[in-house]
Design an enzyme around this catalytic site. Structure first.
Site, PDB file in Angstrom:
ATOM      1  N   GLU A  84      84.392  52.035  18.985  1.00 32.55           N
ATOM      2  CA  GLU A  84      83.483  52.749  18.088  1.00 32.55           C
ATOM      3  C   GLU A  84      82.973  53.998  18.785  1.00 32.55           C
ATOM      4  O   GLU A  84      82.690  53.975  19.984  1.00 32.55           O
ATOM      5  CB  GLU A  84      82.248  51.916  17.697  1.00 32.55           C
ATOM      6  CG  GLU A  84      82.518  50.811  16.710  1.00 32.55           C
ATOM      7  CD  GLU A  84      81.263  50.041  16.303  1.00 32.55           C
ATOM      8  OE1 GLU A  84      80.145  50.600  16.374  1.00 32.55           O
ATOM      9  OE2 GLU A  84      81.412  48.880  15.909  1.00 32.55           O
TER      10      GLU A  84
ATOM     11  N   GLU B 119      80.072  43.883  20.020  1.00 30.26           N
ATOM     12  CA  GLU B 119      78.743  44.152  20.568  1.00 30.26           C
ATOM     13  C   GLU B 119      77.924  42.890  20.809  1.00 30.26           C
ATOM     14  O   GLU B 119      76.947  42.614  20.097  1.00 30.26           O
ATOM     15  CB  GLU B 119      77.982  45.135  19.665  1.00 30.26           C
ATOM     16  CG  GLU B 119      78.603  46.510  19.663  1.00 30.26           C
ATOM     17  CD  GLU B 119      77.643  47.622  19.225  1.00 30.26           C
ATOM     18  OE1 GLU B 119      76.525  47.310  18.815  1.00 30.26           O
ATOM     19  OE2 GLU B 119      78.032  48.801  19.321  1.00 30.26           O
TER      20      GLU B 119
HETATM   21  C1  GBH Z   1      77.140  49.576  16.313  1.00 28.56           C
HETATM   22  O1  GBH Z   1      75.893  49.149  16.727  1.00 28.56           O
HETATM   23  C2  GBH Z   1      77.662  48.522  15.400  1.00 28.56           C
HETATM   24  O2  GBH Z   1      78.777  47.851  15.931  1.00 28.56           O
HETATM   25  C3  GBH Z   1      77.914  48.996  14.010  1.00 28.56           C
HETATM   26  O3  GBH Z   1      77.971  47.905  13.148  1.00 28.56           O
HETATM   27  C4  GBH Z   1      76.889  50.025  13.630  1.00 28.56           C
HETATM   28  O4  GBH Z   1      76.961  50.371  12.276  1.00 28.56           O
HETATM   29  C5  GBH Z   1      77.103  51.220  14.512  1.00 28.56           C
HETATM   30  O5  GBH Z   1      77.112  50.880  15.864  1.00 28.56           O
HETATM   31  C6  GBH Z   1      76.130  52.353  14.294  1.00 28.56           C
HETATM   32  O6  GBH Z   1      74.842  52.017  14.639  1.00 28.56           O
HETATM   33  O7  GBH Z   1      70.346  51.208  21.742  1.00 28.56           O
HETATM   34  O8  GBH Z   1      68.701  50.298  23.201  1.00 28.56           O
HETATM   35  O9  GBH Z   1      68.144  52.175  21.847  1.00 28.56           O
HETATM   36  C7  GBH Z   1      74.962  50.099  17.057  1.00 28.56           C
HETATM   37  C8  GBH Z   1      74.412  49.985  18.422  1.00 28.56           C
HETATM   38  C9  GBH Z   1      72.642  48.960  19.543  1.00 28.56           C
HETATM   39  C10 GBH Z   1      72.225  50.863  18.136  1.00 28.56           C
HETATM   40  C11 GBH Z   1      71.161  48.710  19.589  1.00 28.56           C
HETATM   41  C12 GBH Z   1      70.769  50.597  18.164  1.00 28.56           C
HETATM   42  C13 GBH Z   1      69.004  49.782  19.402  1.00 28.56           C
HETATM   43  C14 GBH Z   1      68.341  49.819  20.714  1.00 28.56           C
HETATM   44  N1  GBH Z   1      73.009  49.672  18.353  1.00 28.56           N
HETATM   45  N2  GBH Z   1      70.437  49.952  19.404  1.00 28.56           N
HETATM   46  S1  GBH Z   1      68.916  50.943  21.913  1.00 28.56           S
END
Ligand code: GBH
Length: 505
Positions: free
Chosen positions: A411, A210
């Site tokens: 994922e 990511e």
């Molecule tokens: C992934 O990130 C990770 O790789 C992992 O470590 C984590 O535990 C898992 O997913 C679950 O969350 O998406 O624009 O509304 C999560 C992806 C990206 C979610 C940023 C929260 C916040 C803003 N994240 N997002 S938005």
């Protein structure tokens, strides 16, 4: 009606037989029908996955390992960030987390019992190179070597992610982390070292997890409305607030680090070593499934990911992207672009939610994003818009736009308000609904010819969910963080049955 009854009873018998979860046996046995009757009532099932499909689970180092300062491990930026009060919900830290560093044998046994045939874990760079570069730490490597042996002995295929955000603090202090090309070069050295050391047993690597999340969260962050006219600044380590121009440069260094790492892994790993990335690509979903709308969504996919996925798969920043960013566009050379687009063995996509819904447009872009309605269904995480279709469109667009020959869903999963009930079970019915709906769409993509080779459910266990601390539980296995007791949830039996039958159940 009669037939339907038989299906249900037969399924109950199967569920009751799983180790992870058992239903009361009496009602099942009392209604059991004869074997021949059961076979003849087998439902036709078109939701089967290809032979050899990887049914995996995923985790990451900082989120589960604990042992933050053991066996010569260096500090990571997440140690620093979580130790600072106010950064994480409830001031939780990953100091102990799931104590996986000490309990990995139990955790691998659990993975086996829930039927996973593959495991995506990440390696903590500061365990291997406590200072980011220079002298390797044999004890850090020894941990992953023991883990990989345990995983393989359980008949599970290991897939290693090299960067899931826990950068050595030294590289942050010395170079400002990914603000410098020095970090990209150090990453490649570390990646090559791992491929050399573990390559006899680990055949699949994901360079970086990511890009968008750690770059945007860590180097700029974002404001969210928390009611009462107040905003909250959210993000992650290292907690910087760079300008858009500087942020684009960080993105560029991250994809450059990926490309350099691919080359290092090829140079130093044994022949047959496979490598790709794992990106949470923005996923536009067409409002209608007609050729015009699908084309619009395809264009949107290329455009909305121009800064990361597109440049890694095409070796150029699109004209639109450069124009749009003007003086804020990243500085780069042609050589760097070549490196960034080093050929890959597979593409990994983390898929949780649609980025937007799109319709065709006469404008040069060829698409228009429409807002996601406020009443749209969501899973527990407030960002987690529920739409199974994104697990169809993400791999399909990667295939149609860039001709990827092998795709992994690196994922997919959801958080739930899981609790252990009086009978010691965790009834996460919403997660089962989520998995059935999403995987049905993944199967549909494969049936339409998209080459998806595996699926890693996030996550093997509840764990440290970054700035949300231990509040959001994504696991197939419930973890009591006071006692470290693990309890497989109802969804674990769902996963086990799906993996065993190699189809959506
Ligand atoms: C992934 O990130 C990770 O790789 C992992 O470590 C984590 O535990 C898992 O997913 C679950 O969350 O998406 O624009 O509304 C999560 C992806 C990206 C979610 C940023 C929260 C916040 C803003 N994240 N997002 S938005």
């Amino acid at each position: 009606m009669r037939t339907e009854h038989r299906f249900i009873r037969r399924d109950l018998i199967k569920l009751a037989g799983t180790a992870a979860f058992s239903l009361p046996a009496t009602s099942v046995v009392a209604g059991a029908t004869s074997a021949s009757e059961q076979t003849s009532s087998e439902p036709s099932n078109t939701r089967t996955f290809p032979k050899g499909f990887y049914w995996g689970v995923g985790t990451s180092s900082y989120q589960i390992e604990g042992a933050w300062n053991e066996d010569g491990k260096g500090l990571s930026i997440w140690d620093t960030y979580a130790h600072k009060p106010g950064n994480i919900k409830n001031n939780d830290t990953g100091d102990v987390a799931n104590d996986h560093y000490h309990r990995y044998k139990e955790d691998v046994a659990l993975m086996k019992s829930i039927g996973a045939n593959s495991y995506r874990f990440s390696i903590a760079w500061p365990r291997i190179f406590p200072e980011g570069t220079g002298q390797a730490n044999p004890k850090g490597l020894a941990f992953y070597s023991r883990l990989v042996d345990e995983v393989k002995a359980a008949g599970i295929e290991p897939f290693a992610t090299l960067y899931h955000w826990d950068l050595p603090q030294t590289l942050q202090d010395k170079y400002g982390g990914w603000q410098s090309k020095e970090t990209a070069k150090a990453f490649a050295d570390y990646a090559g070292y791992i491929a050399e050391q573990l390559g006899d047993r680990v055949k699949h690597y994901f360079t970086i997890n990511e890009f968008r999340s750690f770059v945007e969260g860590g180097y700029q962050g974002f404001d969210t409305q928390i009611g009462g006219g107040k905003t909250l600044h959210l993000g992650g380590a290292p907690g910087l607030r760079l300008s858009n121009g500087d942020l684009n440069q960080v993105r560029h260094h991250a994809v450059l680090g990926h490309g350099l790492a691919v080359q290092a892994i090829r140079a130093r790993g044994p022949t047959g070593t496979k490598v790709g990335f794992a990106e949470n690509m923005r996923i536009p979903v067409p409002v209608l499934e007609t050729p015009e709308y699908v084309k619009a969504a395809e264009r949107a996919t290329r455009d909305l990911n121009a800064d990361l996925t597109t440049v890694m798969l095409e070796g150029r920043y699109t004209d639109d992207y450069l124009k749009r960013n003007g003086k804020d566009a990243p500085k780069f050379t042609d050589d760097e672009l070549k490196t960034i687009a080093s050929p890959l063995d597979f593409v990994g996509v983390n898929v949780y939610k649609p980025n937007s819904y799109v319709v065709p447009s006469d404008k040069p872009q060829g698409y228009r994003s429409i807002p996601i309605n406020a009443s749209h269904p969501k899973m527990q995480s407030e960002w987690h818009v529920f739409d199974p279709q994104c697990l169809y469109w993400a791999p399909r667009h990667v295939h149609s736009l860039w001709g990827a020959k092998s795709i992994f869903i690196t994922e997919n999963g959801c958080a739930g308000s899981d609790v252990v009930s009086d009978d010691d079970k965790v009834y996460d019915s919403d997660r089962i609904m989520f998995l059935r709906a999403y995987l049905t769409q993944l199967q549909r993509a494969i049936a339409d010819g998209v080459p998806v080779d595996g699926y890693f459910l996030w996550s093997a266990q509840d764990n440290f969910e970054w700035i949300y601390g231990y509040g959001n539980r994504f696991g197939l296995i419930y973890v009591d963080f006071k006692t470290q007791k693990r309890t497989p949830k109802l969804s674990a039996s769902w996963f086990r049955e799906a993996a065993r039958r190699n189809e959506v159940v």
